[in-house]
Design an enzyme around this catalytic site. Structure first.
Site, PDB file in Angstrom:
ATOM      1  N   CYS A  41       0.839  -1.203   0.000  1.00 40.51           N
ATOM      2  CA  CYS A  41       0.000   0.000   0.000  1.00 40.51           C
ATOM      3  C   CYS A  41       0.872   1.251   0.000  1.00 40.51           C
ATOM      4  CB  CYS A  41      -0.907   0.018   1.234  1.00 40.51           C
ATOM      5  SG  CYS A  41      -2.077  -1.345   1.330  1.00 40.51           S
ATOM      6  N   CYS A  94     -18.064  42.864  -1.511  1.00 43.51           N
ATOM      7  CA  CYS A  94     -18.480  42.582  -2.884  1.00 43.51           C
ATOM      8  C   CYS A  94     -17.866  41.271  -3.358  1.00 43.51           C
ATOM      9  CB  CYS A  94     -18.072  43.716  -3.819  1.00 43.51           C
ATOM     10  SG  CYS A  94     -16.282  43.933  -3.933  1.00 43.51           S
ATOM     11  N   ASP A  99     -38.719   4.104  -6.510  1.00 44.96           N
ATOM     12  CA  ASP A  99     -38.848   2.785  -5.910  1.00 44.96           C
ATOM     13  C   ASP A  99     -40.319   2.632  -5.512  1.00 44.96           C
ATOM     14  OD1 ASP A  99     -38.083   0.312  -4.634  1.00 44.96           O
ATOM     15  OD2 ASP A  99     -38.305   1.389  -2.735  1.00 44.96           O
ATOM     16  N   ASP A 126     -35.997   4.821  -0.441  1.00 45.41           N
ATOM     17  CA  ASP A 126     -35.917   4.934   1.021  1.00 45.41           C
ATOM     18  C   ASP A 126     -35.128   3.818   1.678  1.00 45.41           C
ATOM     19  OD1 ASP A 126     -37.687   2.863   0.576  1.00 45.41           O
ATOM     20  OD2 ASP A 126     -38.938   3.364   2.308  1.00 45.41           O
ATOM     21  N   ASP A 159     -31.620   0.982  -2.123  1.00 43.85           N
ATOM     22  CA  ASP A 159     -31.769   2.107  -3.047  1.00 43.85           C
ATOM     23  C   ASP A 159     -30.532   3.004  -3.080  1.00 43.85           C
ATOM     24  OD1 ASP A 159     -34.401   1.426  -3.757  1.00 43.85           O
ATOM     25  OD2 ASP A 159     -35.186   2.411  -1.962  1.00 43.85           O
TER      26      ASP A 159
END
Length: 797
Positions: free
Chosen positions: A28, A92, A489, A690, A694
């Protein structure tokens, strides 16, 4: 930590220290080092596995975002810390650009987003930059900073309008006589009186413009204050010159400098008042937090600070009081008003075992609530964070404005210089030349450009939150207005998600045995169909046997051992894969599915696979489902049902609602692929769901819309969250997005047109400095006021 040096090559170098998460071994380390060294401009990279830190030597032109992207592309993470700051002194869009540039140069800053409307900055840090580094960078840019969380309401002795009132009082004697001049009446004060009235306005009340302009010059930049300081100083200086040179004979221009400063001060005051109104949604939500709670200790009740309430404590809520915590009702019943949290106008009945949300109002009964979440983990705190995040982040369209703002002030100063020389050289009238140059400097207003987008976003997200629609960020708001397809869904989104068992058909005719075996497999499951089976078993008095080796088969159903038999319960695909022949009840199943019922099969898979029976479930449509589809059609948006349920049930729901397209029997892992398919041809797709299954499709969609009654995973993956389970809010979410984006376009159009038209008129001598000052003040106020019109939006749900 970072160190800066100057290598022999003469190119400035920066040494970065980046935290890296996810490394487990030496390979790694090598992968991260190679990824970092591949970034153009990186000279060396050394990664320490033990400390999980990477030390990178690179040209100082290499942004930390490039290093972070390289680490993430290699499969690891650079944890980021977010710091919110209050920035003082911005006026601004040029100020915004300068602060962002200053912050982005601090080693370790990945991204800095500054909001002119809220006067805040959100800084994302990927390395060990401290508060002192950020504050020093902002100070060098000419502004002041303090941590947002450390803010306290200042003790104000004087109202904030007193500088405007005093400047107006001093300027009025210089302006009123000019109104009488057309009638031949001369009442202008003497020259020295004009000087006496204009001087405190110019150098005391107008000192803020000089301070800000000087800081901008030190930072080699420009802003609105520089334009005002240059313009009014030129008018004031010309008047002093004429007074000393000619003894006050002829016209002086003290009224121009004084009135311009007065009008700009008035404009900034009106602007700040309007900006406070755009943040009222946050203040209203924060006001819902009670400061104390009544905690039951044994047989007594003790009032304690809300910060002292812990998870599991019993909190007593009397009638008329705000519920201080999120939790579950353990005693009592009442109606609860959740309108300021979910947008639901009617009180909701709460009984024992039901959840309540902190900040809602208890109506008539005494409730005892077992605390589930307090402080930062409460629903109210999460809502506030979502709204604050949406208002702090910058919309993609704002990037163009920022690029324009960087060159705006230098360009205006250049136009003023050309105007001065053109009038002075060609016409020989240097007084007119100075006045026209002053008008150019004064009328140019980068404030309107800087406020155009954030003011609209703040107003839009605020009013949406009050209607129960939480928009996570400005990008979701900006994309949602282009949505052409909405995929729903089915279960829990268009339907109540609480199905009931409406039919049980056993091959042997023994329905009780079928129900007992199904209940054994579903015991302990929280799936809606499992709850329906258990409820039916209790109604029939069926006691299910104990099941073992229970396991879920993703997208298909359940499997386990019951009385030594290997059983399966699930959809037709599971039966097919288990070798179970469903033909004995195929006709009955088709009949039930044609009625919109969801059919699950029960079969044995061990030895000789055999069908035991089928279960049919019915679900009711949510009250707002039909209105949701009609609202989308009225906006020219196609609707699609995307569900893992059977085709018959899905088509029955689609026919009842008038949905345009149906994608049924879609496995969870394939829902994201279905979203990608819907996006072909340039369609912009929103997904409404929900559940955990999903989450991938919510993330794959252009805009994810989650029901707050669903899982935290779904809400995290979505850009928009609906705080009550009403699908009609989907159309409202898209509608407020379209209205907000329309306000952004209107504001930007008028801000650009105002300068495109006003600056040439001033350069041609068609505008006096006084009119230019009034127009400048009006431009900022009009932009914020136009955005505030969004507060009248009420939605349809």
């Amino acid at each position: 930590m970072t160190e800066q040096s100057l290598p022999e090559a003469g190119v400035p170098e920066t040494t970065w220290s980046l935290p890296v998460q996810g490394m487990t071994c030496a390979s790694c380390v090598g992968r991260v080092e190679r990824a970092l060294r591949a970034v153009p401009g990186v000279r060396s990279a050394s990664v320490n596995l033990a400390t999980e830190m990477a030390e990178v030597r690179a040209d100082d032109t290499v942004p930390p975002s490039a290093l972070r992207a390289a680490v993430e592309k290699a499969g690891y993470a650079v944890p980021a810390e977010t710091v919110d700051l209050r920035i003082e002194g911005m006026t601004c869009a040029s100020c915004v650009a300068r602060v962002e540039k200053a912050l982005s140069r601090v080693p370790g800053v990945v991204k800095a987003e500054v909001n002119l409307a809220t006067e805040t900055a959100r800084v994302e840090l990927a390395a060990r930059a401290g508060w002192a580094d950020l504050a020093a960078a902002i100070e060098r840019a000419g502004y002041r900073a303090r941590p947002l969380e450390a803010e306290q309401a200042p003790a104000r002795r004087w109202p904030d309008w007193w500088p405007v009132a005093l400047a107006g009082a001093l300027s009025l004697p210089l302006v009123l006589p000019m109104l009488w001049m057309p009638f031949g009446i001369s009442a202008m004060p003497g020259a020295w009186w004009q000087l006496a009235l204009a001087t405190p306005v110019q150098f005391w009340l107008g000192a803020r413009f000089y301070r800000a302009a000087w800081k901008a010059l030190l930072a080699r930049s420009g802003n609105m204050d520089l334009l005002v300081a240059l313009g009014t100083s030129a008018a004031y200086g010309l008047s002093v010159y004429r007074l000393l040179r000619h003894g006050g004979s002829g016209h002086l221009y003290f009224e121009a400098s004084a009135v311009v400063i007065t009008l700009v001060l008035l404009g900034k005051w009106l602007e700040s008042r309007a900006k406070r109104q755009t943040t009222e949604a946050i203040r209203a939500l924060n006001a819902l937090r009670p400061e104390v709670a009544r905690v039951r200790k044994g047989e007594s009740e003790v009032e304690v600070p809300l910060s002292a309430v812990g998870v599991g404590d019993l909190v007593v809520v009397r009638p008329g009081e705000r519920i201080p915590v999120d939790g579950t009702v353990v005693e009592g019943s009442s109606h609860v008003d959740e309108s300021l949290i979910t947008g639901e106008s009617l009180p909701i009945s709460k009984q024992e075992g039901e959840r309540v949300t902190g900040g809602s109002v208890n109506a008539e009964g005494v409730l005892v609530v077992r605390t589930a979440a307090v402080g930062a983990e409460s629903m109210l705190a999460r809502i506030v964070r979502l709204v604050e995040s949406a208002q702090a982040k910058k919309a993609p369209v704002q990037r163009l404005v920022d690029r324009v703002s960087e060159v705006f002030v230098p360009a205006i100063v250049g136009v003023a210089a050309v105007t001065l020389l053109a009038w002075g050289v060609t016409a020989g009238d240097w007084e007119a030349a100075i006045l026209n140059a002053v008008a150019v400097l004064v009328i140019a207003c980068p404030c309107a450009l800087g406020l155009a987008t954030p003011a609209a976003i703040m107003a839009g997200t605020g009013v949406a939150a009050r209607r129960g629609i939480l928009i996570k960020d400005a990008e979701a708001l900006e994309v949602a207005h282009r949505v052409t397809v909405v995929a729903f869904d089915k279960t829990g989104t268009l339907t109540e998600g609480r199905p009931e068992l409406v039919a049980a058909e056993a091959v042997s005719g023994n329905t009780a045995e079928l129900l007992a075996l199904a209940a054994a497999l579903q015991a302990g499951s929280e799936h809606p169909l499992a709850r329906a089976v258990m409820a039916a078993a209790r109604r029939e008095g069926v006691v299910p046997p104990r099941a073992s080796q229970l396991r879920a088969v993703p997208g298909r159903g359940m499997a386990g051992l019951v009385n030594g038999r290997e059983l399966r319960l699930g959809n037709g695909r599971l039966m097919q894969e288990s070798g179970v022949d469903t033909s004995p009840l195929a006709a009955r199943a088709a009949e039930l599915q044609a009625q919109g019922r969801t059919v699950s099969w029960v079969g044995s898979a061990g030895g000789q696979p055999a069908l035991i029976g089928l279960l049919a479930f019915g679900d009711t449509l949510k009250a707002g489902a039909l209105q949701a589809v009609r609202s989308l059609h009225a906006q020219g948006i196609r609707s699609v049902i995307l569900t893992g349920d059977n085709a018959g049930a899905a088509h029955a729901i689609a026919q009842a609602l008038g949905v345009d397209d149906v994608r049924a029997e879609v496995l969870p892992e394939h829902k994201a692929e279905a979203i990608t398919e819907l996006k072909r041809g340039g369609a912009v797709v929103a997904m409404v769901g929900d559940g955990i299954n999903d989450a991938p499709s919510l993330a794959a969609a252009d805009v994810g819309i989650a029901m707050s009654t669903g899982t935290d995973v779904a809400m995290h993956a979505a850009g928009i969250t609906l705080m009550r389970p009403d699908p009609a809010l989907v159309g409202d979410a898209i509608d407020i997005s379209r209205r907000t984006y329309a306000k952004i376009r209107q504001n930007l159009f008028w801000a650009f047109v105002y300068n495109v038209v006003g600056v040439p008129l001033a350069a041609l001598g068609l505008l006096s400095p006084v009119i230019a000052g009034a127009a400048m003040a009006l431009s900022s106020v009009s932009v914020v006021s136009n955005a505030l019109l969004l507060r009248r939006w009420r939605g349809h749900a």
